[in-house]
Design a protein around this motif. Structure first.
Motif, PDB file in Angstrom:
ATOM      1  N   GLU A 142      -6.788  -2.143 -10.227  1.00  0.00           N
ATOM      2  CA  GLU A 142      -5.420  -1.688 -10.463  1.00  0.00           C
ATOM      3  C   GLU A 142      -4.534  -1.971  -9.264  1.00  0.00           C
ATOM      4  OE1 GLU A 142      -4.511  -0.926 -13.367  1.00  0.00           O
ATOM      5  OE2 GLU A 142      -6.550  -0.854 -14.157  1.00  0.00           O
ATOM      6  N   ALA A 143      -5.084  -1.865  -8.049  1.00  0.00           N
ATOM      7  CA  ALA A 143      -4.327  -2.229  -6.856  1.00  0.00           C
ATOM      8  C   ALA A 143      -3.946  -3.703  -6.898  1.00  0.00           C
ATOM      9  CB  ALA A 143      -5.144  -1.920  -5.600  1.00  0.00           C
ATOM     10  N   GLY A 144      -4.827  -4.526  -7.453  1.00  0.00           N
ATOM     11  CA  GLY A 144      -4.508  -5.948  -7.605  1.00  0.00           C
ATOM     12  C   GLY A 144      -3.334  -6.175  -8.529  1.00  0.00           C
ATOM     13  N   HIS A 145      -3.292  -5.442  -9.632  1.00  0.00           N
ATOM     14  CA  HIS A 145      -2.132  -5.548 -10.519  1.00  0.00           C
ATOM     15  C   HIS A 145      -0.855  -5.162  -9.785  1.00  0.00           C
ATOM     16  CE1 HIS A 145      -3.969  -6.635 -14.257  1.00  0.00           C
ATOM     17  NE2 HIS A 145      -4.694  -5.537 -14.377  1.00  0.00           N
ATOM     18  N   HIS A 146      -0.937  -4.118  -8.963  1.00  0.00           N
ATOM     19  CA  HIS A 146       0.251  -3.672  -8.230  1.00  0.00           C
ATOM     20  C   HIS A 146       0.686  -4.711  -7.200  1.00  0.00           C
ATOM     21  CE1 HIS A 146       3.124  -1.053  -6.326  1.00  0.00           C
ATOM     22  NE2 HIS A 146       2.469  -1.100  -5.182  1.00  0.00           N
ATOM     23  N   GLU A 147      -0.259  -5.245  -6.438  1.00  0.00           N
ATOM     24  CA  GLU A 147       0.079  -6.226  -5.417  1.00  0.00           C
ATOM     25  C   GLU A 147       0.735  -7.475  -6.023  1.00  0.00           C
ATOM     26  OE1 GLU A 147      -0.071  -6.138  -2.037  1.00  0.00           O
ATOM     27  OE2 GLU A 147      -0.569  -4.024  -2.244  1.00  0.00           O
ATOM     28  N   ALA A 183       0.810  -1.223   0.000  1.00  0.00           N
ATOM     29  CA  ALA A 183       0.000   0.000   0.000  1.00  0.00           C
ATOM     30  C   ALA A 183       0.840   1.267   0.000  1.00  0.00           C
ATOM     31  CB  ALA A 183      -0.935   0.006   1.206  1.00  0.00           C
ATOM     32  N   ASP A 184       2.031   1.214   0.585  1.00  0.00           N
ATOM     33  CA  ASP A 184       2.856   2.424   0.677  1.00  0.00           C
ATOM     34  C   ASP A 184       3.184   3.012  -0.694  1.00  0.00           C
ATOM     35  OD1 ASP A 184       2.825   2.211   3.383  1.00  0.00           O
ATOM     36  OD2 ASP A 184       4.847   1.387   3.581  1.00  0.00           O
ATOM     37  N   GLY A 185       3.269   2.168  -1.706  1.00  0.00           N
ATOM     38  CA  GLY A 185       3.616   2.666  -3.037  1.00  0.00           C
ATOM     39  C   GLY A 185       2.431   3.178  -3.834  1.00  0.00           C
ATOM     40  N   LEU A 186       1.221   2.823  -3.412  1.00  0.00           N
ATOM     41  CA  LEU A 186       0.036   3.182  -4.188  1.00  0.00           C
ATOM     42  C   LEU A 186      -0.301   4.667  -4.056  1.00  0.00           C
ATOM     43  CD1 LEU A 186      -2.284   0.135  -3.467  1.00  0.00           C
ATOM     44  CD2 LEU A 186      -1.433   0.829  -5.710  1.00  0.00           C
ATOM     45  N   ARG A 187      -0.552   5.303  -5.178  1.00  0.00           N
ATOM     46  CA  ARG A 187      -1.019   6.689  -5.191  1.00  0.00           C
ATOM     47  C   ARG A 187      -1.813   6.896  -6.483  1.00  0.00           C
ATOM     48  NH1 ARG A 187       4.068   6.092  -6.647  1.00  0.00           N
ATOM     49  NH2 ARG A 187       5.032   7.386  -8.258  1.00  0.00           N
ATOM     50  N   LEU A 188      -2.699   7.842  -6.445  1.00  0.00           N
ATOM     51  CA  LEU A 188      -3.632   8.054  -7.554  1.00  0.00           C
ATOM     52  C   LEU A 188      -3.421   9.419  -8.187  1.00  0.00           C
ATOM     53  CD1 LEU A 188      -6.150   7.286  -9.237  1.00  0.00           C
ATOM     54  CD2 LEU A 188      -7.548   8.136  -7.329  1.00  0.00           C
ATOM     55  N   LEU A 245       1.399   1.813 -12.847  1.00  0.00           N
ATOM     56  CA  LEU A 245       2.813   1.648 -13.172  1.00  0.00           C
ATOM     57  C   LEU A 245       3.484   0.780 -12.113  1.00  0.00           C
ATOM     58  CD1 LEU A 245       3.353   5.325 -14.277  1.00  0.00           C
ATOM     59  CD2 LEU A 245       3.492   3.331 -15.782  1.00  0.00           C
ATOM     60  N   PRO A 246       4.653   0.227 -12.402  1.00  0.00           N
ATOM     61  CA  PRO A 246       5.288  -0.713 -11.465  1.00  0.00           C
ATOM     62  C   PRO A 246       5.544  -0.178 -10.065  1.00  0.00           C
ATOM     63  CG  PRO A 246       6.297  -0.909 -13.609  1.00  0.00           C
ATOM     64  CD  PRO A 246       5.366   0.272 -13.687  1.00  0.00           C
ATOM     65  N   ASP A 247       5.730   1.138  -9.921  1.00  0.00           N
ATOM     66  CA  ASP A 247       5.995   1.680  -8.579  1.00  0.00           C
ATOM     67  C   ASP A 247       4.728   1.945  -7.791  1.00  0.00           C
ATOM     68  OD1 ASP A 247       5.036   3.886  -9.938  1.00  0.00           O
ATOM     69  OD2 ASP A 247       6.507   5.272  -9.086  1.00  0.00           O
ATOM     70  N   GLY A 248       3.559   1.707  -8.379  1.00  0.00           N
ATOM     71  CA  GLY A 248       2.299   1.869  -7.666  1.00  0.00           C
ATOM     72  C   GLY A 248       1.508   3.105  -8.038  1.00  0.00           C
ATOM     73  N   GLN A 249       2.003   3.924  -8.955  1.00  0.00           N
ATOM     74  CA  GLN A 249       1.232   5.094  -9.367  1.00  0.00           C
ATOM     75  C   GLN A 249       0.107   4.661 -10.302  1.00  0.00           C
ATOM     76  OE1 GLN A 249       3.396   8.376 -11.045  1.00  0.00           O
ATOM     77  NE2 GLN A 249       1.588   9.652 -11.240  1.00  0.00           N
ATOM     78  N   VAL A 250      -1.121   4.945  -9.892  1.00  0.00           N
ATOM     79  CA  VAL A 250      -2.295   4.638 -10.695  1.00  0.00           C
ATOM     80  C   VAL A 250      -2.718   5.914 -11.419  1.00  0.00           C
ATOM     81  CG1 VAL A 250      -4.692   3.842 -10.688  1.00  0.00           C
ATOM     82  CG2 VAL A 250      -3.048   2.887  -9.060  1.00  0.00           C
ATOM     83  N   VAL A 251      -2.945   5.805 -12.703  1.00  0.00           N
ATOM     84  CA  VAL A 251      -3.402   6.931 -13.505  1.00  0.00           C
ATOM     85  C   VAL A 251      -4.807   6.614 -14.017  1.00  0.00           C
ATOM     86  CG1 VAL A 251      -3.005   8.351 -15.552  1.00  0.00           C
ATOM     87  CG2 VAL A 251      -1.058   7.555 -14.181  1.00  0.00           C
ATOM     88  N   MET A 252      -5.732   7.497 -13.715  1.00  0.00           N
ATOM     89  CA  MET A 252      -7.112   7.359 -14.186  1.00  0.00           C
ATOM     90  C   MET A 252      -7.432   8.550 -15.076  1.00  0.00           C
ATOM     91  SD  MET A 252     -10.633   7.017 -11.933  1.00  0.00           S
ATOM     92  CE  MET A 252     -10.448   5.244 -11.665  1.00  0.00           C
ATOM     93  N   THR A 253      -8.093   8.296 -16.195  1.00  0.00           N
ATOM     94  CA  THR A 253      -8.400   9.397 -17.107  1.00  0.00           C
ATOM     95  C   THR A 253      -9.667  10.130 -16.683  1.00  0.00           C
ATOM     96  OG1 THR A 253      -9.753   8.072 -18.641  1.00  0.00           O
ATOM     97  CG2 THR A 253      -7.362   8.093 -19.013  1.00  0.00           C
ATOM     98  N   ASP A 254      -9.711  11.409 -17.013  1.00  0.00           N
ATOM     99  CA  ASP A 254     -10.920  12.205 -16.758  1.00  0.00           C
ATOM    100  C   ASP A 254     -12.130  11.561 -17.415  1.00  0.00           C
ATOM    101  OD1 ASP A 254      -9.103  13.935 -15.639  1.00  0.00           O
ATOM    102  OD2 ASP A 254      -9.412  15.561 -17.083  1.00  0.00           O
ATOM    103  N   GLN A 255     -11.898  10.955 -18.575  1.00  0.00           N
ATOM    104  CA  GLN A 255     -13.000  10.364 -19.339  1.00  0.00           C
ATOM    105  C   GLN A 255     -13.650   9.208 -18.574  1.00  0.00           C
ATOM    106  OE1 GLN A 255     -10.060  11.327 -20.570  1.00  0.00           O
ATOM    107  NE2 GLN A 255     -10.748  12.947 -21.951  1.00  0.00           N
TER     108      GLN A 255
END
Length: 242
Positions: free
Chosen positions: A127-132, A79-84, A99-109
């Motif tokens: 996406e958190a599942g992909h990171h874990e 969880a420490d690496g996850l950010r949105l 991304l591999p370091d836990g940064q999640v990017v969500m589009t405005d769309q």
């Protein structure tokens, strides 16, 4: 000679189908966090230069979603690496990726498409599942096998810069494997239920995304065509009814 050729072909196929995924799974946890951050920063910079623009969402909306994402992922092993973060992406449409370091990017769309916050949290749980499970780094290692895997085996990491090129290509073209998508979906369903959110929210948002693509899944993260959207929607509804 024919027997030797057949053995060679089978050996090569086995290496790519079984050997590479196994090696990537074993090597991914050994990648230092600093390298994950460097690779992710480079990959996002490339995506920002080619497909993404600054988000136009109100700051209050972004902050509210960031807070909820933090709440539902609190206590996860990574969880420490996850950010949105958010981006405006007309070319990609409603999408999200990690991304591999836990940064999640969500589009405005995607934010605009979703009917409510639960649908967005369902996507973020996926996406958190992909990171874990380190799916992004594992796929990047597989795609850069010749340079990167050999580098890890022989102690020469100079070729790992190719990962920052591999990741955007994987995100925009091939997504994740069937197994990775199912793992991330199952992870999301469990995480949502632990936080009082029905997996039905995942089914609803997937239906909207599938309809928007003319019945076809999209190209990034949970929008991968592996497995097909109807199968994933059905799995979400089964999880919601259990």
């Amino acid at each position: 000679m024919l027997g030797s050729a057949a053995t060679l072909v089978l050996g090569v196929l086995a290496f790519f189908e079984l050997g590479l995924p196994w090696m990537a799974r074993e090597l991914a946890p050994l990648v230092p966090p600093a390298m994950e951050r460097t690779v992710s920063d480079q990959a996002l910079a490339l995506l920002d230069a080619t497909h993404l623009k600054p988000s136009g969402l109100p700051a209050e909306k972004r902050e509210a979603l960031q807070l909820r994402f933090h709440e539902i992922t609190r206590g996860l092993p990574r969880a420490d690496g996850l950010r949105l973060d958010f981006r405006h992406a007309p070319a990609l449409g409603p999408n999200a990726f990690v991304l591999p370091d836990g940064q999640v990017v969500m589009t405005d769309q995607l934010v605009e498409l979703a009917a409510d916050e639960d649908e967005l949290l369902a996507v973020l749980a996926h996406e958190a599942g992909h990171h874990e499970h380190r799916h992004g780094m594992r796929r990047a290692l597989e795609s850069s096998a010749v340079v990167v895997v050999a580098g890890f085996l022989f102690g020469d990491l100079s070729g790992t810069g190719s990962l920052s090129v591999s990741i955007p290509v994987l995100l925009l073209e091939s997504g994740f494997s069937r197994k990775h998508e199912r793992e991330a979906d199952a992870f999301a369903f469990e995480l949502l239920e632990r936080n009082g959110i029905s997996p039905e929210a995942f089914a609803r948002v997937m239906e909207k995304l599938s309809a928007g693509r003319g019945g076809e899944a999209g190209v990034v993260g949970y929008l991968s065509t592996h497995p097909p959207s109807p199968e994933r929607i059905e799995a979400a509804r089964r999880a919601a009814s259990d």
